[in-house]
Scaffold this motif. Structure first.
Motif, PDB file in Angstrom:
ATOM      1  N   SER A  47     108.522  81.253 -12.773  1.00 45.43           N
ATOM      2  CA  SER A  47     107.082  81.358 -12.938  1.00 45.43           C
ATOM      3  C   SER A  47     106.687  82.764 -13.365  1.00 45.43           C
ATOM      4  O   SER A  47     107.244  83.747 -12.901  1.00 45.43           O
ATOM      5  CB  SER A  47     106.380  81.009 -11.625  1.00 45.43           C
ATOM      6  OG  SER A  47     104.992  81.192 -11.751  1.00 45.43           O
ATOM      7  N   ALA A  49     103.240  83.445 -13.427  1.00 38.77           N
ATOM      8  CA  ALA A  49     101.855  83.544 -12.981  1.00 38.77           C
ATOM      9  C   ALA A  49     101.668  84.845 -12.206  1.00 38.77           C
ATOM     10  O   ALA A  49     102.378  85.109 -11.240  1.00 38.77           O
ATOM     11  CB  ALA A  49     101.493  82.354 -12.099  1.00 38.77           C
ATOM     12  N   GLN A 492     105.780  74.914  -9.820  1.00 39.28           N
ATOM     13  CA  GLN A 492     105.620  76.114 -10.628  1.00 39.28           C
ATOM     14  C   GLN A 492     106.452  76.040 -11.902  1.00 39.28           C
ATOM     15  O   GLN A 492     106.485  76.972 -12.685  1.00 39.28           O
ATOM     16  CB  GLN A 492     106.017  77.363  -9.830  1.00 39.28           C
ATOM     17  CG  GLN A 492     107.445  77.378  -9.296  1.00 39.28           C
ATOM     18  CD  GLN A 492     107.746  78.650  -8.528  1.00 39.28           C
ATOM     19  OE1 GLN A 492     107.808  79.730  -9.092  1.00 39.28           O
ATOM     20  NE2 GLN A 492     107.926  78.519  -7.215  1.00 39.28           N
ATOM     21  N   TYR A 526      99.383  79.068  -7.831  1.00 44.15           N
ATOM     22  CA  TYR A 526     100.321  79.213  -8.944  1.00 44.15           C
ATOM     23  C   TYR A 526     101.071  77.905  -9.243  1.00 44.15           C
ATOM     24  O   TYR A 526     102.016  77.899 -10.012  1.00 44.15           O
ATOM     25  CB  TYR A 526     101.349  80.330  -8.691  1.00 44.15           C
ATOM     26  CG  TYR A 526     100.784  81.550  -8.008  1.00 44.15           C
ATOM     27  CD1 TYR A 526      99.860  82.368  -8.650  1.00 44.15           C
ATOM     28  CD2 TYR A 526     101.154  81.866  -6.699  1.00 44.15           C
ATOM     29  CE1 TYR A 526      99.329  83.490  -8.006  1.00 44.15           C
ATOM     30  CE2 TYR A 526     100.627  82.980  -6.044  1.00 44.15           C
ATOM     31  CZ  TYR A 526      99.723  83.779  -6.702  1.00 44.15           C
ATOM     32  OH  TYR A 526      99.195  84.874  -6.065  1.00 44.15           O
ATOM     33  N   ALA A 530      98.124  76.160 -12.485  1.00 45.35           N
ATOM     34  CA  ALA A 530      98.280  77.613 -12.473  1.00 45.35           C
ATOM     35  C   ALA A 530      97.719  78.309 -13.703  1.00 45.35           C
ATOM     36  O   ALA A 530      97.212  79.420 -13.621  1.00 45.35           O
ATOM     37  CB  ALA A 530      99.761  77.972 -12.310  1.00 45.35           C
TER      38      ALA A 530
END
Length: 532
Positions: A47, A49, A492, A526, A530
């Motif tokens: 991820s 984010a 995610q 997230y 997200a």
């Protein structure tokens, strides 16, 4: 041996059916295992984010949480050590790893409510977690969110032995729940390879599919009621145990499949079917995926109401299992190699009736000589061999994971195009000159056209392989009118690709629900939405 002898009696005078049943029982290690140890390649979290503007955990917060939950029920680095915290921060495939400094272990809905109320007031992000067996990083932190482990909430509260409706806490392990129900003649309408570790609350939060979706449908259709705690600590009691309740909105459905982003599921009421008294398992070899589809069609036509599972795997997937299980007694149950394999399970209440139906299916599947739907097959002689057949199917994911670094895709597609994705993936790997270090295999649930595409990089994580696969796999699936997540969820792993599958109006409504139910966005951030 009774089932096998019954098959032999039915096969007498019927050469094709008799030939199909010539194999002997295999010596195997009984039982299904959860994730084994082995070589794995670690990766940084996938991820990207950025951390949102949540509060950071302070010593005073820890003191308050320890006061709420009691001594020993708040795990920290100082008290538990890095390895213990890592169990909750990292997913089992070692693809995603968070940096949570505290794991909270409530023992009741009341304690969950207190924790969420405190987190809401302090603007602390929280990740609900069950058995942490997910495949999209949905149950582990991305940054420093608090982990809310529900494993202490594991009681079966009530079972109505007439209706089969069970009320259970969310942290109950799926296998433990099934064993409890078995004592009373019932079963959970869900079966997963991770049944020894996953929890029923996590199953509901991800709307897990599993091996017997064909027979019993999704959890959405079997969960009657849910108790959940909202982001601000409010307890939503929608724990109805009624099969028919048409009074307003179906609130339990909001939480099923929401992946912990709308609320924390704490209890469930589930309608459980009677446990079958007669189970048959058969394992077949097929020449092509077209033959696999014909076998499935014949199974539906001839087995009807007793058909409980139809699984398929290609030879590449089976080879991974055979290699990993070498020396354990697990081996190919058929005499020759076949490009594809189909596992069929029937379950019912009358062994003679079910055996006769299975015999008619065998004859139909073998009819046509060289053009028959199946080339070879074997029916399980006993429960030990039945478990061996299931081990060949259920062991694929773990075998491919421990062979290298794995890229896993859980998609649903129109049945005729289901295996096409595997073939094109192999072509892309070959064209990129990566065939020596990357292997693609396909397997999955024919009953709901759910394909598991696994690509193992034998030398570890390889960004060249990832570049070949993403976003191409998701784009191809959507162009084929499929779904980028059949049963594992978004987590995610896939939020950036959700717009490929959802109309903007649907996404807008999802965002509205999230904003209404979790205005501060502290629940499992997230994930899912997200990037929107």
């Amino acid at each position: 041996m009774a089932t096998r002898l019954a098959f032999r009696r039915l096969a007498q005078g019927r050469p094709q059916a008799a030939a199909l049943l010539h194999h002997e029982a295999l010596p195997v290690n009984a039982g299904r295992s959860m994730w084994h140890g082995g070589r794995r390649f670690f990766a940084e979290t996938a991820s990207t984010a950025p951390r949102a503007d949540f509060a950071k955990l302070q010593p005073s917060d820890l003191a308050q949480l320890q006061n709420l939950l009691g001594e020993g029920n708040v795990l920290t680095l100082e008290e538990s050590g890095r390895e213990e915290l890592l169990r909750y921060n990292r997913d089992w495939m070692c693809k995603w790893e968070g940096r949570s400094a505290a794991v909270l272990k409530p023992a009741s809905t009341k304690e969950v409510s207190k924790v969420m109320k405190f987190a809401h007031e302090r603007n602390l992000a929280v990740v609900p977690q069950g058995g942490n067996t997910g495949l999209v990083g949905g149950s582990v932190p991305v940054h420093d969110e608090l982990v809310l482990s529900l494993l202490r909430m594991n009681k079966v509260e009530n079972l109505d032995t007439r209706s089969g409706i069970v009320t259970v806490e969310a942290g109950c392990v799926l296998e433990n729940l099934d064993q409890h129900l078995e004592k009373h003649g019932f079963m959970v309408p869900l079966d997963l390879g991770a049944k020894g570790t996953c929890t029923i609350g996590g199953n509901a939060a991800t709307n897990a599919g599993g091996l017997r979706y064909l027979r019993y449908g999704s959890l959405r259709g079997n969960i009657l009621g849910i108790e959940a705690v909202m982001a601000d600590g409010t307890v939503v009691d929608s724990l109805s145990a009624l099969r028919k309740d048409n009074t307003g909105y179906g609130l339990p459905q909001l939480f099923i499949g929401s992946e912990g982003t709308l609320g924390v599921i704490t209890k469930l009421a589930i309608l459980c079917p009677p446990r079958p008294k007669a189970i048959n398992i058969a394992f077949f070899g097929c020449a092509s995926f077209e033959h696999v589809q014909r076998t499935f069609a014949l199974a539906r036509q001839n087995l009807g109401e007793i058909l409980s599972a139809v699984e398929f795997a290609d030879r590449t997937a089976i080879d991974f299992v055979l290699k990993r299980e070498a020396g354990t007694g697990v081996r190919d149950p058929l005499e020759g190699e076949h490009p594809f394999y189909v596992l069929i399970e029937t379950s019912g209440s009358d062994a003679d009736h079910d055996t006769e139906k299975l015999h008619r299916f065998l004859e139909a599947a073998m009819d046509g000589g060289d053009g028959a739907a199946v080339q070879d097959g074997v029916a399980a002689a006993d429960s030990v061999q039945a478990r061996a057949f299931w081990r060949l199917r259920e062991g694929i994911s773990d075998a491919m994971t421990t062979a290298g670094y794995i890229y896993k895709y859980d998609v649903s597609l129109p049945l005729p195009r289901m295996y096409e994705l595997v073939e094109i993936t192999r072509e892309r790997i070959k064209e990129a000159g990566l065939s020596d270090v990357s292997v693609a295999a396909g397997y999955g649930h024919l009953g709901d056209a759910n394909l598991h595409l696994n690509v193992t990089s034998l030398t570890g994580r390889d960004d060249r392989v990832l570049g070949l696969l993403e976003p191409w796999v998701f784009e191809w699936v959507c162009a084929a009118r499929g779904s980028i997540s059949a049963e594992h969820g978004i987590g995610q792993c896939k939020p950036a690709y959700l717009p490929l599958n959802k109309a903007s109006s649907a996404l807008d409504l999802m965002k509205t629900l999230k904003k209404t139910m979790d205005p501060k966005g502290i629940l499992n951030p997230y994930k899912v939405l997200a990037y929107m």
